[in-house]
Design a protein around this motif. Sequence first.
Motif, short mmCIF file in Angstrom:
data_model
loop_
_atom_site.label_atom_id
_atom_site.label_comp_id
_atom_site.label_asym_id
_atom_site.label_seq_id
_atom_site.Cartn_x
_atom_site.Cartn_y
_atom_site.Cartn_z
N ALA A 530 0.82 -1.21 0.00
CA ALA A 530 0.00 0.00 0.00
C ALA A 530 0.86 1.26 0.00
CB ALA A 530 -0.93 0.00 1.22
N GLU A 539 5.03 9.97 -0.86
CA GLU A 539 3.91 9.36 -0.15
C GLU A 539 4.34 8.08 0.57
OE1 GLU A 539 0.81 8.66 -2.94
OE2 GLU A 539 0.30 10.78 -3.17
N GLN A 602 -1.49 1.61 10.09
CA GLN A 602 -2.66 2.30 9.54
C GLN A 602 -2.24 3.53 8.75
OE1 GLN A 602 -5.59 1.27 9.34
NE2 GLN A 602 -6.87 3.05 8.86
N VAL A 603 -1.35 4.35 9.31
CA VAL A 603 -0.92 5.56 8.59
C VAL A 603 -0.06 5.20 7.38
CG1 VAL A 603 -1.11 7.09 10.58
CG2 VAL A 603 1.04 5.87 10.20
N ARG A 605 -0.49 2.42 5.46
CA ARG A 605 -1.43 1.96 4.43
C ARG A 605 -2.13 3.14 3.75
NH1 ARG A 605 -3.34 -1.45 8.46
NH2 ARG A 605 -2.66 -3.62 8.31
N GLN A 606 -2.52 4.10 4.55
CA GLN A 606 -3.26 5.25 4.01
C GLN A 606 -2.36 6.28 3.34
OE1 GLN A 606 -5.34 6.72 7.47
NE2 GLN A 606 -7.04 5.29 7.23
N ARG A 607 -1.05 6.06 3.43
CA ARG A 607 -0.08 7.05 2.94
C ARG A 607 -0.44 8.43 3.51
NH1 ARG A 607 -1.52 3.91 -1.14
NH2 ARG A 607 -2.83 5.49 -2.13
N ASP A 608 -0.69 8.43 4.81
CA ASP A 608 -1.14 9.63 5.52
C ASP A 608 -0.07 10.72 5.42
OD1 ASP A 608 -1.58 11.50 7.78
OD2 ASP A 608 -3.17 10.09 8.31
#
Length: 619
Positions: A530, A539, A602-603, A605-608
């Motif tokens: 991801a 990213e 989580q961050v 995966r989201q490319r926060d």
Amino acid sequence: MTTSLRSTLDFLLYDWLQAESLNARERFADHSRETFDAVLDTCERIAREKYAPFNRTVDTQEPQFDGERVILPQCTHDARQAFADSGMLSAAQDYALGGMQLPYVVESAANSFFGCASISIGSNLLTTGNANAILVHGTPLQQQVFAANEFNGRWAGTMCLSEPQAGSSLSDITTRAEADGADFEVDPLGPRYRLRGNKMWISSGDHELTENIVHLVLAKIPGPDGKLVPGVKGISLFIVPKKLVDTDGQLTGERNDVALAGLNHKLGWRGTTNTLLNFGEGRYPVRGGAGAIGYLVGRPGEGLKCMFHMMNEARIAIGMAATTLGLAGYYASLDYARTRLQGRPVQGSTSAAGSAGKDASQPQVPLIRHADIKRMLLAQKSYCEGALALNLYCARLVDEGRTGEPQAAQDARLLLEVLTPIAKSWPSEFCLEANSLAIQIHGGYGYTRDFPVEQYWRDNRLNMIHEGTHGIQAADLLGRKVVMQGGAGLQLLARTIGATIAQARKHPELAAWADQLAQALQDVGEATQAAWATGNPTEALANAVPYMQAFGHTVLAWVWLDVACSVLARDATLSIAASAGRMGAARYFYHYELPHIGAWLQVVRQRDLTCAALDEDAF
């Protein structure tokens, strides 16, 4: 301290890593468990007698510079000499170099005693790493003159990378190296250059512990137009001795133009000099020319490639340093918790006010009987003994890469590439946290210099910075190691972890942990994909550190599961206290630590982009 460490090392070396099996290989055929134990005994004794008693001394009597010489306390000289006399500087080297041809995993285990006793005195890692880099990339004469005299203890070595204006950005270094008009035939020690520039944060950059210091220096050779090539491609590597030598390895009596500009005063590691060095400033003019004399190592423009041999070795050693400091704090806080009487246990029922009751008429109990103290001790044990296992596993990979069958050796080298950022960074973060917990267990006393745990924390705080900061290690892991060769290294690690999961599922006691680790491994793999889904490095790498934390926790969970398999194979009834402690630490890691990876991934995966995209004015 040493008794606890020794029993842990014995289990990890012999029961878990099967170090004795290496003696079936030609290189180690002269050895046995008896010779390995003799090395461990010797190092344990030297650490106990020459290092541990002086850990506070070197912290309070910092290096001093009188304008000409660096002054260190006598205990540092004595400890360094005892270490050199033990032969440990060349423990893993060939007999022809005066070495013992020990497996690297045994050398690493033996050196852990010095880190636990006094990391400030015991920082000889750069000398060995320097000599090893010259062995790989230097000419035969450079190996004979420089590497051999480092291994025998006559000389010390450093690595000179950073500069005041560049820090970790090696592409921005400005130290220049210009040909001295002599080619290889004219100077047998190698193509000779004159270096000018400044190097910062050089550990052991100047001292009187040895008769000479061999600096490995990164510098740029100017192009035909006299300008330095931008980036890292123009960087070359040079041997720059503090004192000039001849081809027989004897001092010529000439001082090279390498000058100590000052000492850095550090939070920790105060027993080791940390320096700013000026090369070619003219303080010590040499041979009628301007600049410090340096000898090219390897080919021009390949300096970073050569230096990475030393840097990677140093990174694993820093991981071990962080680990041993964490262990030192753990042992100190465990002893304190066993002897310090404070508080009373919670009774079995609550009082009328609704809170748990305590009987003030009962005697106070040792701290270790309180649940929260046990929590902090278990956290330390799981971090530090897990990190020790990881670092020794990496050392075992070094041996496999050097002496294993071709395919096994290739796999070991690839696996080590992937694990190196974790072996350096994870102990640097979480064994530092262990030191913080050791202070907490001591309470207010832990914050004073009357107890050693505050010094362990200060000494350990450096390890997240030097030999590649945390952020650099994270970018290396997510930006290069897990995607190189089409992800071959990550796939190999997954297969290796998968083999442990399969083995653990044969034990009912470990089946739940095996499932938990399998899920964590899958989560890390999905997060990796991801992160790179858009192919945009900005990213992908925006959350490289959380990724490394989750990756490291997964690796440590694997290590603990593999250790647990060995525990059950050795003692299925868990009747041995040490085994019960190891299983308790493994249980703690799975119940309290591994669940943390969800938030980290989580961050990823989201490319926060919360951090990366925030405008600097918003701060």
